[in-house]
Write an enzyme that holds these catalytic residues in place. Sequence first.
Site, PDB file in Angstrom:
ATOM      1  N   ASN A 197      44.724  36.644  50.911  1.00 24.38           N
ATOM      2  CA  ASN A 197      43.249  35.703  50.428  1.00 24.38           C
ATOM      3  C   ASN A 197      43.600  33.772  49.754  1.00 24.38           C
ATOM      4  O   ASN A 197      44.868  33.882  49.446  1.00 24.38           O
ATOM      5  CB  ASN A 197      42.230  36.219  49.624  1.00 24.38           C
ATOM      6  CG  ASN A 197      42.493  36.437  48.290  1.00 24.38           C
ATOM      7  OD1 ASN A 197      42.311  35.300  47.384  1.00 24.38           O
ATOM      8  ND2 ASN A 197      42.249  38.165  48.097  1.00 24.38           N
ATOM      9  N   PHE A 250      34.701  40.639  38.334  1.00 28.99           N
ATOM     10  CA  PHE A 250      33.856  40.016  38.592  1.00 28.99           C
ATOM     11  C   PHE A 250      33.659  40.042  40.252  1.00 28.99           C
ATOM     12  O   PHE A 250      34.878  40.318  41.027  1.00 28.99           O
ATOM     13  CB  PHE A 250      35.433  37.970  39.030  1.00 28.99           C
ATOM     14  CG  PHE A 250      35.493  37.741  37.902  1.00 28.99           C
ATOM     15  CD1 PHE A 250      35.295  37.595  36.279  1.00 28.99           C
ATOM     16  CD2 PHE A 250      35.222  35.964  38.206  1.00 28.99           C
ATOM     17  CE1 PHE A 250      35.405  36.874  35.493  1.00 28.99           C
ATOM     18  CE2 PHE A 250      35.304  34.902  36.754  1.00 28.99           C
ATOM     19  CZ  PHE A 250      35.745  35.815  35.179  1.00 28.99           C
ATOM     20  N   ASP A 277      40.152  50.806  44.537  1.00 29.48           N
ATOM     21  CA  ASP A 277      39.016  49.778  43.394  1.00 29.48           C
ATOM     22  C   ASP A 277      40.204  50.580  41.610  1.00 29.48           C
ATOM     23  O   ASP A 277      39.576  51.170  41.311  1.00 29.48           O
ATOM     24  CB  ASP A 277      38.371  50.490  43.560  1.00 29.48           C
ATOM     25  CG  ASP A 277      37.068  49.133  43.004  1.00 29.48           C
ATOM     26  OD1 ASP A 277      37.772  48.956  42.313  1.00 29.48           O
ATOM     27  OD2 ASP A 277      36.357  48.727  43.464  1.00 29.48           O
ATOM     28  N   ILE A 278      40.787  49.005  41.554  1.00 32.31           N
ATOM     29  CA  ILE A 278      41.528  49.521  40.386  1.00 32.31           C
ATOM     30  C   ILE A 278      40.364  49.059  39.410  1.00 32.31           C
ATOM     31  O   ILE A 278      40.519  49.656  38.220  1.00 32.31           O
ATOM     32  CB  ILE A 278      42.577  47.949  40.291  1.00 32.31           C
ATOM     33  CG1 ILE A 278      43.207  47.848  41.237  1.00 32.31           C
ATOM     34  CG2 ILE A 278      43.186  48.236  39.089  1.00 32.31           C
ATOM     35  CD1 ILE A 278      44.505  46.668  41.614  1.00 32.31           C
ATOM     36  N   LYS A 289      60.499  42.016  61.649  1.00 29.21           N
ATOM     37  CA  LYS A 289      59.336  41.147  61.782  1.00 29.21           C
ATOM     38  C   LYS A 289      59.068  41.885  63.463  1.00 29.21           C
ATOM     39  O   LYS A 289      59.825  42.073  64.445  1.00 29.21           O
ATOM     40  CB  LYS A 289      60.154  39.299  62.359  1.00 29.21           C
ATOM     41  CG  LYS A 289      58.823  38.447  62.740  1.00 29.21           C
ATOM     42  CD  LYS A 289      59.663  37.267  63.525  1.00 29.21           C
ATOM     43  CE  LYS A 289      58.768  36.202  63.390  1.00 29.21           C
ATOM     44  NZ  LYS A 289      59.750  35.069  64.285  1.00 29.21           N
ATOM     45  N   LYS A 331      27.452  45.737  42.455  1.00 29.58           N
ATOM     46  CA  LYS A 331      28.764  46.279  42.439  1.00 29.58           C
ATOM     47  C   LYS A 331      28.638  46.766  41.135  1.00 29.58           C
ATOM     48  O   LYS A 331      29.867  47.483  40.609  1.00 29.58           O
ATOM     49  CB  LYS A 331      29.510  44.986  42.472  1.00 29.58           C
ATOM     50  CG  LYS A 331      30.546  44.769  44.032  1.00 29.58           C
ATOM     51  CD  LYS A 331      31.484  43.572  43.934  1.00 29.58           C
ATOM     52  CE  LYS A 331      31.311  43.921  46.087  1.00 29.58           C
ATOM     53  NZ  LYS A 331      31.664  42.260  45.771  1.00 29.58           N
TER      54      LYS A 331
HETATM   55  O1  PMT Z   1      42.004  32.517  41.944  1.00 28.09           O
HETATM   56  P1  PMT Z   1      40.295  31.871  42.004  1.00 28.09           P
HETATM   57  O2  PMT Z   1      40.857  30.383  43.291  1.00 28.09           O
HETATM   58  O3  PMT Z   1      39.835  31.073  40.638  1.00 28.09           O
HETATM   59  O4  PMT Z   1      39.043  32.145  42.517  1.00 28.09           O
HETATM   60  C1  PMT Z   1      38.782  32.682  41.327  1.00 28.09           C
HETATM   61  C2  PMT Z   1      37.904  33.681  42.566  1.00 28.09           C
HETATM   62  C3  PMT Z   1      37.117  33.566  43.116  1.00 28.09           C
HETATM   63  C4  PMT Z   1      39.231  34.681  42.571  1.00 28.09           C
HETATM   64  C5  PMT Z   1      37.099  34.573  41.419  1.00 28.09           C
HETATM   65  O5  PMT Z   1      36.525  33.971  40.464  1.00 28.09           O
HETATM   66  C6  PMT Z   1      36.813  35.834  41.803  1.00 28.09           C
HETATM   67  O6  PMT Z   1      35.051  36.249  42.219  1.00 28.09           O
HETATM   68  N1  PMT Z   1      37.599  37.056  41.404  1.00 28.09           N
HETATM   69  C7  PMT Z   1      37.131  38.190  42.371  1.00 28.09           C
HETATM   70  C8  PMT Z   1      37.311  38.048  43.995  1.00 28.09           C
HETATM   71  C9  PMT Z   1      36.895  39.599  43.971  1.00 28.09           C
HETATM   72  O7  PMT Z   1      37.600  40.077  45.083  1.00 28.09           O
HETATM   73  O8  PMT Z   1      35.986  40.431  43.960  1.00 28.09           O
HETATM   74  P2  PMT Z   1      35.213  41.415  44.619  1.00 28.09           P
HETATM   75  O9  PMT Z   1      33.364  41.485  44.783  1.00 28.09           O
HETATM   76  O10 PMT Z   1      35.950  41.601  46.298  1.00 28.09           O
HETATM   77  O11 PMT Z   1      35.728  43.043  44.352  1.00 28.09           O
HETATM   78  C10 PMT Z   1      34.564  42.827  42.710  1.00 28.09           C
HETATM   79  C11 PMT Z   1      35.884  43.849  40.990  1.00 28.09           C
HETATM   80  O12 PMT Z   1      36.041  44.271  42.059  1.00 28.09           O
HETATM   81  C12 PMT Z   1      36.305  42.508  41.472  1.00 28.09           C
HETATM   82  O13 PMT Z   1      36.490  42.154  39.430  1.00 28.09           O
HETATM   83  C13 PMT Z   1      37.970  42.584  41.349  1.00 28.09           C
HETATM   84  O14 PMT Z   1      39.086  41.900  40.927  1.00 28.09           O
HETATM   85  C14 PMT Z   1      38.111  44.125  41.450  1.00 28.09           C
HETATM   86  N2  PMT Z   1      39.150  45.094  43.026  1.00 28.09           N
HETATM   87  C15 PMT Z   1      38.238  44.551  43.846  1.00 28.09           C
HETATM   88  C16 PMT Z   1      38.992  45.436  45.363  1.00 28.09           C
HETATM   89  C17 PMT Z   1      39.744  46.124  44.647  1.00 28.09           C
HETATM   90  N3  PMT Z   1      40.626  46.881  45.470  1.00 28.09           N
HETATM   91  N4  PMT Z   1      39.650  46.932  43.239  1.00 28.09           N
HETATM   92  C18 PMT Z   1      39.403  46.228  42.049  1.00 28.09           C
HETATM   93  O15 PMT Z   1      39.535  45.865  40.919  1.00 28.09           O
END
Ligand code: PMT
Length: 420
Positions: free
Chosen positions: A228, A342, A325-326, A307, A356
């Site tokens: 991403n 975040f 999901d960490i 490939k 969330k």
């Molecule tokens: O890196 P930049 O360009 O500065 O952009 C910043 C950002 C937009 C990436 C950042 O501010 C942000 O929003 N990060 C979280 C993005 C995200 O994946 O959000 P989510 O809604 O999918 O996940 C929610 C939370 O679960 C996050 O804390 C994520 O780290 C965590 N997660 C998600 C999926 C997963 N399999 N494991 C996780 O731990």
Amino acid sequence: MAVRLVYTLAPYSLQNNDVADIAHKKIVLGVTGGIAAYKAAELTREFARNGIEVQVVMTEAARALVAPATFQALSGRPVFSDLWDARADDGMAHIELSRGKDAIVVAPATGDFLAKLANGLADDLLSTLCLARECPLIVAPAMNRQMWDNPATRRNLEQLRRDGVAILGPASGDQACGEVGMGRMIEAREIAEAVIGSLAPKLLRGTRVLITAGPTFEPIDAVRGITNRSSGKMGYAIARAALDAGARVTLISGPVSLAAPAGAEVTRVETAAQMFEAVKRNVAHAGIYIGVAAVADYRADRPRRDKIKKTDRSQLELQLVPNPDILAWVAARPRPPFCVGFAAESHNLNANADQKRRRKKVQLMVANLAQEAIGSDDNEVTLLDDQGTHRLARAPKTAVARQVIAHIAKLYGAWRRKAG
Ligand code: PMT
């Protein structure tokens, strides 16, 4: 019925001491006559971008190299050079300009100026301000490599260190005179980081903070993968702000092209599975976990070692399986750290982010609009916790990060007291 509070924290006009930031700090930036004086313009901009009030004071030699108007435009304040400048309220510029300041930063500091400082000379406005100061003095030396190696300079630096003056750099590399060696002023960004770090309130002194940042890359074959647009800027800014707040930071970073924040222990990973393993290895000692990484929700079921070849078939099917999901895993541990997530949402920001937060059982969710936050230098976030919704105004990610860390520090203190 739960009552949800809404209030706005403006980054440059904080009224609440709990979110004490560096935004209200005031410094004198002294510019002396080295070729690196042009870099002081960039430094002025860095300080101003972070909301720090900068009063520029130039030596005569510096004025010959860069026009004071440049600094006036960047700082929004008149530039002083003259010991008896009539613009100072009581005609005592050498006293008045350093009063109420949080630091004097001299960048570049020439060999000659360091010699003056070491010997307590005060024959112009800047050296007099330094002698009459009541605040910390930070210098960033810049000079030719032979001047740097000269025993007189070494003695002067030793004396300045003994006097409690902080010395930033110099670095080694190409010099304006065409020679190569030690003596280059370190970059403006590095000076700004160090100064901001020294000014920031130590709200998380000694706390171990584990942070994830950047994207993950999930391979499909030998050359392709799912990823991403996360740049890592937000996560690295959070790491910097936590370090500046006195925390011990471990940063688990996906593939990004950013320099590691000085002082952090950094582990670089590629896939979500690797990020998960690195988190597992480090989470036991963490007091706070902050998941800023944009972790891929899915990965290819069976990535190919070779490939994938183009075939005549019009479609190629890719089997995806979910990644762990960490954040949810960390929050579900028997004795979890204080957990911050975040949420990057494209619509219904607060509602989706709060959902969330509850689902993943974390203490704080930082919500941002994916399309605006990802990759950019600025961000606008809303903090969602048990107390309510707190919207922060759009600001550079570095400034947003400091406010997020200040909010975390406040909640973390209360959370620990409650947990006993
Ligand atoms: O890196 P930049 O360009 O500065 O952009 C910043 C950002 C937009 C990436 C950042 O501010 C942000 O929003 N990060 C979280 C993005 C995200 O994946 O959000 P989510 O809604 O999918 O996940 C929610 C939370 O679960 C996050 O804390 C994520 O780290 C965590 N997660 C998600 C999926 C997963 N399999 N494991 C996780 O731990």
